[in-house]
Design a protein around this motif. Sequence first.
Motif, PDB file in Angstrom:
ATOM      1  N   ALA A   1       0.826  -1.206   0.000  1.00  0.00           N
ATOM      2  CA  ALA A   1       0.000   0.000   0.000  1.00  0.00           C
ATOM      3  C   ALA A   1       0.864   1.262   0.000  1.00  0.00           C
ATOM      4  N   LEU A   2       1.944   1.253   0.777  1.00  0.00           N
ATOM      5  CA  LEU A   2       2.849   2.400   0.796  1.00  0.00           C
ATOM      6  C   LEU A   2       3.556   2.578  -0.551  1.00  0.00           C
ATOM      7  N   LEU A   3       3.876   1.461  -1.191  1.00  0.00           N
ATOM      8  CA  LEU A   3       4.513   1.548  -2.507  1.00  0.00           C
ATOM      9  C   LEU A   3       3.589   2.176  -3.550  1.00  0.00           C
ATOM     10  N   LEU A   4       2.312   1.889  -3.456  1.00  0.00           N
ATOM     11  CA  LEU A   4       1.363   2.317  -4.483  1.00  0.00           C
ATOM     12  C   LEU A   4       0.679   3.632  -4.156  1.00  0.00           C
ATOM     13  N   ALA A   5       0.540   3.941  -2.863  1.00  0.00           N
ATOM     14  CA  ALA A   5      -0.263   5.096  -2.455  1.00  0.00           C
ATOM     15  C   ALA A   5       0.193   6.431  -3.048  1.00  0.00           C
TER      16      ALA A   5
ATOM     17  N   LEU B   1      17.896 -19.354   3.929  1.00  0.00           N
ATOM     18  CA  LEU B   1      17.350 -19.426   2.576  1.00  0.00           C
ATOM     19  C   LEU B   1      16.373 -18.290   2.319  1.00  0.00           C
ATOM     20  N   GLY B   2      15.533 -18.003   3.309  1.00  0.00           N
ATOM     21  CA  GLY B   2      14.578 -16.917   3.142  1.00  0.00           C
ATOM     22  C   GLY B   2      15.268 -15.589   2.877  1.00  0.00           C
ATOM     23  N   LEU B   3      16.342 -15.313   3.622  1.00  0.00           N
ATOM     24  CA  LEU B   3      17.092 -14.081   3.403  1.00  0.00           C
ATOM     25  C   LEU B   3      17.730 -14.056   2.016  1.00  0.00           C
ATOM     26  N   CYS B   4      18.276 -15.186   1.601  1.00  0.00           N
ATOM     27  CA  CYS B   4      18.895 -15.252   0.270  1.00  0.00           C
ATOM     28  C   CYS B   4      17.868 -14.998  -0.829  1.00  0.00           C
ATOM     29  N   LEU B   5      16.691 -15.591  -0.661  1.00  0.00           N
ATOM     30  CA  LEU B   5      15.673 -15.460  -1.694  1.00  0.00           C
ATOM     31  C   LEU B   5      15.123 -14.041  -1.786  1.00  0.00           C
ATOM     32  N   LEU B   6      15.249 -13.256  -0.725  1.00  0.00           N
ATOM     33  CA  LEU B   6      14.828 -11.861  -0.795  1.00  0.00           C
ATOM     34  C   LEU B   6      15.717 -11.053  -1.736  1.00  0.00           C
ATOM     35  N   LEU B   7      16.884 -11.613  -2.095  1.00  0.00           N
ATOM     36  CA  LEU B   7      17.734 -10.933  -3.070  1.00  0.00           C
ATOM     37  C   LEU B   7      17.022 -10.780  -4.407  1.00  0.00           C
ATOM     38  N   GLN B   8      16.128 -11.720  -4.738  1.00  0.00           N
ATOM     39  CA  GLN B   8      15.469 -11.646  -6.045  1.00  0.00           C
ATOM     40  C   GLN B   8      14.631 -10.379  -6.200  1.00  0.00           C
ATOM     41  N   PRO B   9      13.622 -10.135  -5.331  1.00  0.00           N
ATOM     42  CA  PRO B   9      12.873  -8.882  -5.503  1.00  0.00           C
ATOM     43  C   PRO B   9      13.694  -7.633  -5.207  1.00  0.00           C
ATOM     44  N   LEU B  10      14.646  -7.725  -4.258  1.00  0.00           N
ATOM     45  CA  LEU B  10      15.466  -6.560  -3.949  1.00  0.00           C
ATOM     46  C   LEU B  10      16.345  -6.181  -5.139  1.00  0.00           C
TER      47      LEU B  10
ATOM     48  N   GLU C   1       7.946   5.100  -0.529  1.00  0.00           N
ATOM     49  CA  GLU C   1       7.994   3.864  -1.319  1.00  0.00           C
ATOM     50  C   GLU C   1       9.122   2.954  -0.864  1.00  0.00           C
ATOM     51  N   MET C   2      10.259   3.542  -0.473  1.00  0.00           N
ATOM     52  CA  MET C   2      11.362   2.735   0.055  1.00  0.00           C
ATOM     53  C   MET C   2      10.949   2.015   1.334  1.00  0.00           C
ATOM     54  N   LEU C   3      10.227   2.732   2.208  1.00  0.00           N
ATOM     55  CA  LEU C   3       9.716   2.104   3.425  1.00  0.00           C
ATOM     56  C   LEU C   3       8.745   0.981   3.074  1.00  0.00           C
ATOM     57  N   GLY C   4       7.893   1.217   2.075  1.00  0.00           N
ATOM     58  CA  GLY C   4       6.954   0.183   1.648  1.00  0.00           C
ATOM     59  C   GLY C   4       7.661  -1.052   1.130  1.00  0.00           C
ATOM     60  N   LEU C   5       8.724  -0.846   0.349  1.00  0.00           N
ATOM     61  CA  LEU C   5       9.496  -1.984  -0.164  1.00  0.00           C
ATOM     62  C   LEU C   5      10.116  -2.767   0.990  1.00  0.00           C
ATOM     63  N   ALA C   6      10.690  -2.063   1.967  1.00  0.00           N
ATOM     64  CA  ALA C   6      11.320  -2.740   3.106  1.00  0.00           C
ATOM     65  C   ALA C   6      10.299  -3.552   3.893  1.00  0.00           C
ATOM     66  N   LEU C   7       9.115  -3.001   4.117  1.00  0.00           N
ATOM     67  CA  LEU C   7       8.082  -3.719   4.863  1.00  0.00           C
ATOM     68  C   LEU C   7       7.577  -4.924   4.081  1.00  0.00           C
ATOM     69  N   SER C   8       7.413  -4.775   2.774  1.00  0.00           N
ATOM     70  CA  SER C   8       6.959  -5.904   1.952  1.00  0.00           C
ATOM     71  C   SER C   8       7.977  -7.033   1.966  1.00  0.00           C
ATOM     72  N   LEU C   9       9.257  -6.692   1.847  1.00  0.00           N
ATOM     73  CA  LEU C   9      10.308  -7.717   1.879  1.00  0.00           C
ATOM     74  C   LEU C   9      10.347  -8.415   3.236  1.00  0.00           C
ATOM     75  N   ALA C  10      10.169  -7.637   4.321  1.00  0.00           N
ATOM     76  CA  ALA C  10      10.143  -8.249   5.653  1.00  0.00           C
ATOM     77  C   ALA C  10       8.956  -9.202   5.782  1.00  0.00           C
ATOM     78  N   GLY C  11       7.812  -8.793   5.247  1.00  0.00           N
ATOM     79  CA  GLY C  11       6.634  -9.655   5.307  1.00  0.00           C
ATOM     80  C   GLY C  11       6.808 -10.925   4.500  1.00  0.00           C
TER      81      GLY C  11
END
Length: 309
Positions: A140-144, A251-260, A278-288
């Motif tokens: 939502a933060l990325l798109l808002a 593995l989960g941390l490594c796989l976050l490299l793909q969207p990042l 938007e940067m905050l939104g990206l960070a929250l989405s990756l954490a989720g």
Amino acid sequence: MTHAARDYARGSLAAMALGAALISTSAVFVKWVGIGPTASAFWRMGLASVLLLAWFVRPKVRAGWKPDARVLGLLAVAALFFAVDLWMWHRSILYVGVGLGTLLGNFQVFALAGYGAFVLGERGGWRLWVGLLLALFGLALLLAPGWEGFDARFRTGIAFGLGTAVAYAGFLIFFRAAQGQRAEVANEALLWWMCVFSAALLLAMTLAGGESLSPRGPRDWSALLAYALIAQVFGWLVIGRVMPKLPAGVLGLCLLLQPLLSYVWDALLFGTRLGPVEMLGLALSLAGIFLGLVRGQRKPAETAMDAAA
């Protein structure tokens, strides 16, 4: 831990990070080619099926190249989901961009968790629910900031990206089922059959949609060959070989490299820029997404299979 064991663990970690980085380039090649989105998906799978024939020189792969009818049926259904996945994902990439299109595809971890909860009766645990809320709030933060200015094409791309997540989850369900019943059939052989089935479906979809199949010169051929070799063959095989050797959290941390990294490529190659919100939104989405990947302390193999297309 001995020195040799530490070196082995570091090597596995480096290989996993490499696999995620290879897959992160997928959307870049989709943007680079000059043919239609369904046609580029066909060439990804068609060329990959040819390239994977190189693995059949291994006696183990050659001896177990043909699954039984039940496994072939599961692979055919998995291929159907994957063909639909690529059909939607390629359009999402073209409509909303490399970074956001890839991030939306990674929401499949929640679609897969929903299947586990409502069909298999699995408990997701607090990680799943917190992860889902974080990912949605981050999206939502990325798109808002620009939502009012987005045109119908962009909003359709958002829908295609979320549809990609659902289709990829369907692919994982049936491909894992095929893996569970493969007996002596090599994983490389399963991947080859899936590529062949997907290519046949995407060929029919390309022709039905009226897209041209012909790449436009050496640039297109180079991008399509790199797409098939780097993303579909090397990326998947590297991840599949290394994933049992690392814990799910790593593995989960490594796989976050793909969207990042997809956002990095989007910025470097296509000029996309994110503001502070938007940067905050990206960070929250990756954490989720990370919490969704490691929900319930699942097995490393299952976590790694949750990499996006």
